[in-house]
Design a protein around this motif. Structure first.
Motif, mmCIF file in Angstrom:
data_model
loop_
_atom_site.group_PDB
_atom_site.id
_atom_site.type_symbol
_atom_site.label_atom_id
_atom_site.label_comp_id
_atom_site.label_asym_id
_atom_site.label_seq_id
_atom_site.Cartn_x
_atom_site.Cartn_y
_atom_site.Cartn_z
ATOM 1 N N THR A 171 1.055 -1.309 -0.027
ATOM 2 C CA THR A 171 -0.051 -0.040 -0.045
ATOM 3 C C THR A 171 0.900 1.271 -0.015
ATOM 4 O O THR A 171 0.575 2.394 -0.602
ATOM 5 C CB THR A 171 -0.989 -0.109 1.109
ATOM 6 O OG1 THR A 171 -1.997 -1.070 1.124
ATOM 7 C CG2 THR A 171 -1.664 1.291 1.289
ATOM 8 N N GLU A 172 1.975 1.399 0.754
ATOM 9 C CA GLU A 172 2.686 2.363 0.983
ATOM 10 C C GLU A 172 3.653 2.674 -0.499
ATOM 11 O O GLU A 172 3.578 3.729 -0.787
ATOM 12 C CB GLU A 172 3.905 2.113 1.999
ATOM 13 C CG GLU A 172 3.354 2.397 3.441
ATOM 14 C CD GLU A 172 2.792 3.486 3.774
ATOM 15 O OE1 GLU A 172 3.262 4.569 3.422
ATOM 16 O OE2 GLU A 172 1.747 3.643 4.216
ATOM 17 N N ALA A 205 1.037 3.946 -2.920
ATOM 18 C CA ALA A 205 0.741 5.007 -2.642
ATOM 19 C C ALA A 205 1.959 6.289 -3.285
ATOM 20 O O ALA A 205 1.689 7.394 -3.867
ATOM 21 C CB ALA A 205 0.617 5.434 -1.187
ATOM 22 N N LYS A 256 1.634 9.209 -6.178
ATOM 23 C CA LYS A 256 2.106 10.349 -5.926
ATOM 24 C C LYS A 256 2.936 10.813 -6.976
ATOM 25 O O LYS A 256 2.880 11.985 -7.577
ATOM 26 C CB LYS A 256 2.589 10.696 -4.636
ATOM 27 C CG LYS A 256 1.660 10.486 -3.442
ATOM 28 C CD LYS A 256 2.290 10.603 -1.986
ATOM 29 C CE LYS A 256 1.109 10.371 -0.883
ATOM 30 N NZ LYS A 256 1.753 10.242 0.232
ATOM 31 N N VAL A 314 -5.212 1.947 -0.357
ATOM 32 C CA VAL A 314 -4.554 3.147 -0.431
ATOM 33 C C VAL A 314 -5.302 4.320 -0.057
ATOM 34 O O VAL A 314 -4.949 5.278 0.635
ATOM 35 C CB VAL A 314 -4.013 3.259 -1.916
ATOM 36 C CG1 VAL A 314 -3.511 4.616 -2.216
ATOM 37 C CG2 VAL A 314 -2.775 2.284 -2.378
ATOM 38 N N SER A 341 -5.510 4.842 3.680
ATOM 39 C CA SER A 341 -4.409 5.227 4.077
ATOM 40 C C SER A 341 -4.042 6.649 3.822
ATOM 41 O O SER A 341 -3.398 7.578 4.344
ATOM 42 C CB SER A 341 -3.204 4.532 3.761
ATOM 43 O OG SER A 341 -3.398 3.089 4.321
ATOM 44 N N TYR A 342 -4.436 7.049 2.552
ATOM 45 C CA TYR A 342 -4.098 8.254 2.041
ATOM 46 C C TYR A 342 -5.532 8.838 1.305
ATOM 47 O O TYR A 342 -5.519 8.824 0.205
ATOM 48 C CB TYR A 342 -3.169 8.169 0.936
ATOM 49 C CG TYR A 342 -1.957 7.819 1.384
ATOM 50 C CD1 TYR A 342 -0.756 8.810 2.118
ATOM 51 C CD2 TYR A 342 -1.469 6.376 1.469
ATOM 52 C CE1 TYR A 342 0.376 8.208 2.672
ATOM 53 C CE2 TYR A 342 -0.112 6.063 2.131
ATOM 54 C CZ TYR A 342 0.774 6.973 2.570
ATOM 55 O OH TYR A 342 1.925 6.796 3.404
ATOM 56 N N ASP A 350 -6.663 11.638 0.683
ATOM 57 C CA ASP A 350 -6.731 12.867 -0.025
ATOM 58 C C ASP A 350 -6.085 12.673 -1.448
ATOM 59 O O ASP A 350 -6.156 13.733 -2.074
ATOM 60 C CB ASP A 350 -5.791 13.949 0.586
ATOM 61 C CG ASP A 350 -6.519 14.362 1.754
ATOM 62 O OD1 ASP A 350 -7.785 14.481 2.060
ATOM 63 O OD2 ASP A 350 -5.635 14.778 2.901
ATOM 64 N N LEU A 351 -5.748 11.289 -1.694
ATOM 65 C CA LEU A 351 -5.312 11.089 -2.896
ATOM 66 C C LEU A 351 -6.008 11.007 -4.135
ATOM 67 O O LEU A 351 -5.881 11.772 -5.173
ATOM 68 C CB LEU A 351 -4.290 9.712 -2.946
ATOM 69 C CG LEU A 351 -2.765 9.767 -2.669
ATOM 70 C CD1 LEU A 351 -2.465 8.195 -2.886
ATOM 71 C CD2 LEU A 351 -1.935 10.431 -3.378
#
Length: 202
Positions: A79-80, A83, A87, A113, A116-117, A119-120
């Motif tokens: 996932t990291e 992401a 980005k 994703v 966890s994020y 705002d993406l």
């Protein structure tokens, strides 16, 4: 994380048009939804990565130990990584809205994703997702447009799990729409039309 950390098909967006990230299902590849994304929004950019996990030769985005049993440590790491890849890709067009959709395993990595994020992505299409854990609240998803599709007799993504995920996104304040059919894990035309509506709505 470099933009080439995943093997991917990419197309740059027209000025101001969104970038669509398209995630294949288990055994699919970067070609599975690339053309569909272009057909739905011809001016959009498209980024369609190939999963970098092999399950008996089938490409996936994270490991599992059985049907519906995820390697949660591996999922967290990937996932990291995903992401960071998203980005990096999005940085090439900083004024473009970011949309994403995925099917099955692709929907699962996209959901992870987004949790966890939050705002993406501006819009998220989850086609037959399976999230077999209880996510923590993510209030930052409030207002995000989310489509969830499911089959009421899906042997891979049981309907109660789909309903639980629909309820979870609703509880975060997301703008949730659904498309549910009576079948199984098959992706049907009405789901594609619902995805088109999600991605093209003003």
């Amino acid at each position: 994380m470099a933009t080439d950390s995943y093997h991917a098909l990419t197309k740059a967006p027209a000025k101001g048009a969104p970038i669509i990230f398209a995630f294949h299902g288990t055994g699919g590849n970067e070609h599975q939804f690339f053309d569909l994304a272009q057909q739905i929004l011809p001016d959009a950019g498209v980024v369609s990565p190939r999963g970098d996990v092999s399950e008996f030769g089938a490409a996936r985005f994270f490991r599992r130990t059985g049907e519906g049993v995820y390697d949660m440590d591996d999922l967290a790491q990937r996932t990291e990584a995903m992401a960071a890849f998203i980005k990096a890709q999005a940085a090439s067009a900083p004024t473009s809205p970011i949309y994403g959709f995925g099917y099955s395993n692709g929907a699962n990595i996209l959901a992870s994703v987004a949790m966890s994020y939050p705002d993406l992505f501006d819009r998220i299409g989850l086609l037959h997702p399976l999230i077999p854990w209880a996510p923590e609240p993510v209030p930052a998803l409030s207002g995000t447009r989310v489509l969830i599709t499911a089959g009421q007799h899906d042997p891979i993504c049981p309907w109660p799990e789909s309903q639980r995920l629909i309820d979870w996104f609703g509880a975060q304040g997301a703008q949730v729409t659904t498309e549910v059919h009576e079948g199984g894990h098959d992706l049907r035309q009405q789901e594609v039309l619902a995805l088109q509506t999600l991605l093209t709505a003003p």
